[in-house]
Design a protein around this motif. Structure first.
Motif, PDB file in Angstrom:
ATOM      1  N   ASN A   1       0.841  -1.192   0.000  1.00 28.42           N
ATOM      2  CA  ASN A   1       0.000   0.000   0.000  1.00 28.42           C
ATOM      3  C   ASN A   1       0.880   1.247   0.000  1.00 28.42           C
ATOM      4  O   ASN A   1       1.154   1.859   1.050  1.00 28.42           O
ATOM      5  N   ASN A   2       1.354   1.613  -1.212  1.00 24.54           N
ATOM      6  CA  ASN A   2       2.179   2.811  -1.369  1.00 24.54           C
ATOM      7  C   ASN A   2       1.313   3.958  -1.888  1.00 24.54           C
ATOM      8  O   ASN A   2       0.534   3.781  -2.835  1.00 24.54           O
ATOM      9  N   ASP A   3       1.419   5.126  -1.290  1.00 25.81           N
ATOM     10  CA  ASP A   3       0.597   6.264  -1.677  1.00 25.81           C
ATOM     11  C   ASP A   3       0.866   6.656  -3.124  1.00 25.81           C
ATOM     12  O   ASP A   3       2.017   6.699  -3.566  1.00 25.81           O
ATOM     13  N   ALA A   4      -0.220   6.964  -3.848  1.00 26.36           N
ATOM     14  CA  ALA A   4      -0.110   7.384  -5.246  1.00 26.36           C
ATOM     15  C   ALA A   4       0.185   8.868  -5.331  1.00 26.36           C
ATOM     16  O   ALA A   4      -0.394   9.669  -4.585  1.00 26.36           O
ATOM     17  N   VAL A   5       1.064   9.240  -6.264  1.00 25.36           N
ATOM     18  CA  VAL A   5       1.409  10.651  -6.474  1.00 25.36           C
ATOM     19  C   VAL A   5       1.216  11.055  -7.928  1.00 25.36           C
ATOM     20  O   VAL A   5       1.382  12.218  -8.269  1.00 25.36           O
ATOM     21  N   ALA A   6       0.889  10.097  -8.795  1.00 26.95           N
ATOM     22  CA  ALA A   6       0.733  10.398 -10.231  1.00 26.95           C
ATOM     23  C   ALA A   6      -0.401   9.554 -10.806  1.00 26.95           C
ATOM     24  O   ALA A   6      -0.868   8.581 -10.204  1.00 26.95           O
TER      25      ALA A   6
ATOM     26  N   THR B   1      -6.163  16.567  -9.785  1.00 29.93           N
ATOM     27  CA  THR B   1      -7.200  17.005  -8.841  1.00 29.93           C
ATOM     28  C   THR B   1      -7.458  18.502  -8.945  1.00 29.93           C
ATOM     29  O   THR B   1      -8.541  18.970  -8.604  1.00 29.93           O
ATOM     30  N   ALA B   2      -6.478  19.263  -9.433  1.00 28.51           N
ATOM     31  CA  ALA B   2      -6.673  20.709  -9.615  1.00 28.51           C
ATOM     32  C   ALA B   2      -7.486  21.015 -10.859  1.00 28.51           C
ATOM     33  O   ALA B   2      -7.871  22.161 -11.083  1.00 28.51           O
ATOM     34  N   GLY B   3      -7.752  19.995 -11.693  1.00 28.56           N
ATOM     35  CA  GLY B   3      -8.593  20.195 -12.874  1.00 28.56           C
ATOM     36  C   GLY B   3      -7.850  20.525 -14.133  1.00 28.56           C
ATOM     37  O   GLY B   3      -8.465  20.880 -15.142  1.00 28.56           O
ATOM     38  N   LYS B   4      -6.539  20.417 -14.124  1.00 30.81           N
ATOM     39  CA  LYS B   4      -5.747  20.800 -15.298  1.00 30.81           C
ATOM     40  C   LYS B   4      -6.032  19.902 -16.486  1.00 30.81           C
ATOM     41  O   LYS B   4      -5.979  20.343 -17.634  1.00 30.81           O
ATOM     42  N   TYR B   5      -6.346  18.618 -16.249  1.00 31.17           N
ATOM     43  CA  TYR B   5      -6.547  17.677 -17.358  1.00 31.17           C
ATOM     44  C   TYR B   5      -8.008  17.237 -17.484  1.00 31.17           C
ATOM     45  O   TYR B   5      -8.302  16.167 -18.020  1.00 31.17           O
TER      46      TYR B   5
ATOM     47  N   ARG C   1       1.237   8.451 -20.954  1.00 30.78           N
ATOM     48  CA  ARG C   1       1.393   9.819 -20.456  1.00 30.78           C
ATOM     49  C   ARG C   1       1.104   9.845 -18.956  1.00 30.78           C
ATOM     50  O   ARG C   1      -0.041   9.671 -18.522  1.00 30.78           O
ATOM     51  N   VAL C   2       2.145  10.061 -18.149  1.00 30.74           N
ATOM     52  CA  VAL C   2       2.027  10.083 -16.695  1.00 30.74           C
ATOM     53  C   VAL C   2       2.148  11.533 -16.219  1.00 30.74           C
ATOM     54  O   VAL C   2       3.093  12.245 -16.578  1.00 30.74           O
ATOM     55  N   VAL C   3       1.167  11.981 -15.387  1.00 27.97           N
ATOM     56  CA  VAL C   3       1.143  13.367 -14.910  1.00 27.97           C
ATOM     57  C   VAL C   3       0.960  13.357 -13.397  1.00 27.97           C
ATOM     58  O   VAL C   3       0.439  12.397 -12.817  1.00 27.97           O
ATOM     59  N   PRO C   4       1.379  14.428 -12.701  1.00 28.85           N
ATOM     60  CA  PRO C   4       1.217  14.505 -11.242  1.00 28.85           C
ATOM     61  C   PRO C   4      -0.251  14.467 -10.841  1.00 28.85           C
ATOM     62  O   PRO C   4      -1.105  15.091 -11.484  1.00 28.85           O
TER      63      PRO C   4
END
Length: 740
Positions: A104-109, A145-149, A137-140
């Motif tokens: 259970n490793n926290d996701a960052v991307a 969550t900020a809505g950029k994509y 294509r991997v993004v932060p």
């Protein structure tokens, strides 16, 4: 596609039954959506033995498919929006790949290609270490969550094909008007024109229109400048066509020429126009009609037939002109009466002022009493207006909700999502567009009371006047009497002609009436389970016991009667039973001279009995697959057209003898149109039981007028029109009204 974050609120994605985010949303015909489980629970609460349920929001009735809520249409637009909102708010979650290994490793991307959540190690090294994933294509995750994509994620959402597993709906079949996948095209839509969803949506919303500047008088085509000057007459078939400026056409220069070329197409034979008139069958015919169905009939040119018709109509038009003069005289009388009322009002005001000086002592007490009565009356009238205001608000809210819903779907839905909802939205919008709200929005003038002076101790009293219709309501309803509309002679004495029913142990309960001839009627007395024939001169002439009888219809050789048990009994004029049919759900009323008995056993066919032969006519609508669902009342016009009152669709269907649905008539504020009849001009009369109204409309759909029956026969159950006279039954009595 509009930005979702700026238009979609949490309320739009919340089920109004469970108040939670939608789970497998299902859409009803009224465009309201609910969770699949909520719909199943709703049907269980309302009862599994019925098939008609009400929408929890707008209370509009809907039919549940055989497969239950599973067969209702899935709202993929809402489903994808929920998935999108969920995916863009993923935070404090674990790495998808590490989770499969028990870590259970926290996701960052987030991988935008395969939608996997990734920890730092997987995002930087492991995830793109294969040939299959090296270009992912991997993004932060913070940017997600900020809505950029948001727009990119939303554009990749698809609707799965329900027929072919693993395939998405990627195309739109223009011929079948449905979204399809690649397997659908191969297996069921070969040689069909299939478009990209963006192109299909563009055609639907923003079709290109080039203004026409010319008209071809030969083929009636509207032409743009390029077509008018070059393209239209570029073949040997059209080289001699006559093209003229559209401005000259609209100015009326070619009106006579255009009218002379207009033809009526034959609905039976494609490519043929009506060019002759069959005097034997009294119908227009084409050349193919004469060869196939009208051999040895007398067929003449339309001009000759019209000349003969005009000769026959002249006498009727003369009579009609006399009636117009009568109406003009009546109108002049009304104008004179209004002037007389105004003069009388002024005289009463002067007289009132004069009398007040003599009775000052009792004036204030009397004034207060009248004010109290007047306030009570005004409050009553204001209550009626508030009720009408509430009805208007309910209808306005339905229109507003539908508009907002469709606007949000068009702004936020993808091409394929919008197209998947196209049929439902179009049907709903069309129904609301052509619904007639004239009556509910018609604010009638309020009749206020008068103030009358009297010589008694009360000094003043309020005199509330009633209309003639209110005064004509039958006072004694204990005996079953059918009363003709009252008339006044020169001495102002009231006279009437009546049908007299026989005394019964139980008070009669009339459910259906029918004309047999000008002096004889047929009546169904449900409470006493009798079918009666009543003569104007001899009272009841014949009676037959029919268990649970509810509807009667005449025909040339006798009567037909339907029971609550769905049995149809056919009698001769002596009320001797001739035949019995079963499984009859709707009996059509006919005119007394009809050769046919017509009925429906289901919502798809009409059965016609003539000379011991039963013919079934299949009902179809060339414009939509949606058909009748709950037919309750039926009637056959003199020209053979069927009129059916359908409670499921909340309208009147007009069906040709071929079975083709030619019109749907929606009646304002009437979700359950009642008994139907018609007159010799093919005008159609429909009872509105709840509002105590008879609505009259032409066969082409135009509403002519509404007749208020509250004071004469409230809550009408049955109506029969014949000999310019209407019979109206309301269970307690039957009123005979002379039509004018």
């Amino acid at each position: 596609m509009a930005s979702v974050t700026s238009t979609i609120t949490e309320d739009f994605l919340t089920c109004s039954i469970c108040l939670e985010i939608f789970t497998d949303p299902k859409t009803l015909p009224c465009l309201h959506s609910f969770c699949k489980d909520c719909v199943n629970n709703l049907t269980i609460l309302e009862g599994a033995c019925i098939n008609s349920y009400s929408c929890p929001i707008c209370r509009e009735s809907f039919q549940l498919p055989k497969g239950g809520a599973d067969d209702l249409k899935t709202n993929f637009c809402l489903k994808n929006l929920i998935d999108f909102v969920t995916s863009t708010k993923k935070a404090n979650e674990f790495c998808s790949f590490c989770h499969t290994k028990g870590e259970n490793n926290d996701a960052v991307a987030l991988c935008l290609t395969c939608n996997d959540l990734l920890c730092p190690e997987c995002a930087d090294h492991l995830h793109r270490s294969t040939t299959l994933t090296m270009h992912h294509r991997v993004v932060p995750l913070a940017e997600v969550t900020a809505g950029k994509y948001n727009d990119e994620i939303r554009s990749k959402q698809k609707i799965p094909c329900l027929k072919h597993e693993g395939e998405d709906l990627r195309f739109f079949c223009e011929k079948c008007d449905v979204p399809v996948c690649r397997d659908c095209i191969v297996l069921g839509h070969q040689n069909h024109k299939c478009l990209d969803p963006s192109d299909a949506r563009k055609d639907m919303e923003d079709s290109e229109h080039i203004d026409a500047t010319s008209l071809c008088l030969t083929c009636n085509d509207l032409l743009c400048p390029d077509c008018a000057d070059h393209r239209h007459r570029s073949s040997t078939l059209t080289i001699h066509h006559r093209v003229v400026p559209l401005a000259e056409v609209t100015a009326g220069k070619y009106n006579d020429e255009i009218r002379s070329k207009q033809q009526i197409p034959c609905i039976k034979h494609e490519g043929e126009d009506f060019r002759f008139f069959c005097e034997t069958c009294d119908v227009p015919v084409c050349r193919d009609c004469i060869v196939l169905s009208h051999q040895n009939h007398r067929c003449v040119a339309p001009s000759d037939a019209r000349k003969h018709m005009e000769e026959n109509l002249n006498s009727l038009m003369t009579s009609l002109n006399e009636k117009v003069k009568t109406f003009n005289t009546a109108k002049n009388s009304i104008v004179s009466a209004q002037k007389e009322i105004e003069i009388k009002r002024e005289e009463l005001n002067k007289d009132l002022e004069k009398q007040m000086n003599a009775i000052v002592e009792n004036l204030m007490d009397s004034k207060k009493r009248v004010e109290k009565e007047m306030n009570q009356l005004m409050m009553s009238k204001q209550g009626l207006l508030r009720t009408q205001e509430e009805s208007i608000e309910v209808e306005r809210k339905i229109l507003d909700e539908t508009y907002i819903y469709c606007r949000k779907i068009l702004r936020c839905g993808s091409d394929i999502e919008v197209l998947s909802m196209k049929t439902e939205m179009k049907e709903r919008l069309s129904k609301l567009k052509y619904s007639n709200y004239t009556e509910i929005c018609d604010i009638k003038a309020i009749v206020l009371p008068d103030i009358q002076f009297c010589n008694e101790g009360t000094i003043f009293k309020m005199e509330v006047k009633m209309s003639d219709k209110e005064n004509s309501k039958p006072k004694d309803e204990s005996n079953a009497v059918v009363a003709k509309e009252h008339t006044e002679d020169e001495n102002n004495e009231i006279s009437s002609t009546v049908f007299q029913d026989q005394p019964e142990t139980n008070k009669p309960y009339y459910t259906s009436i029918a004309w047999l001839d000008e002096n004889t009627i047929a009546v169904v007395d449900k409470r006493n389970q009798k079918l009666k024939i009543i003569s104007r001169e001899k009272s009841v002439t014949r009676t037959s016991f029919v268990k649970n009888c509810i509807v009667v219809s005449p025909y040339r050789h006798g009567l037909a009667c339907r029971t609550e048990g769905s049995a149809l009994h056919v009698f001769n004029r002596s009320l001797e039973l001739q035949k019995t049919f079963t499984s009859v759900s709707t009996l059509f009323t006919c005119h007394p001279k009809s050769f046919d008995i017509c009925w429906m056993s289901n919502s798809k066919t009409v059965a016609v009995l003539r000379n011991n032969d039963v013919k079934e006519i299949t009902i179809y609508d060339p414009n939509t697959d949606s058909n009748l669902s709950e037919p309750k009342f039926g009637h056959v016009l003199l020209n053979g057209t069927f009129a059916v009152s359908d409670w499921g669709k909340e309208c009147i269907f007009l069906i040709m003898r071929t079975g083709c649905v030619v019109r749907r008539k929606y009646i304002d504020s009437c979700s359950k149109p009642g008994s139907i009849s018609s007159d010799s001009n093919y005008n159609i009369y429909v009872c509105d039981f709840q509002r105590s109204v008879v609505v009259i409309f032409a066969q082409r759909g135009e509403t002519l007028r509404s007749v208020q029956l509250e004071a004469i026969a409230p809550n009408p159950k049955s109506i029969a029109i014949e000999y310019e006279t209407a019979l109206i039954a309301n269970s307690k009595f039957i009123v005979e009204v002379k039509l004018k």
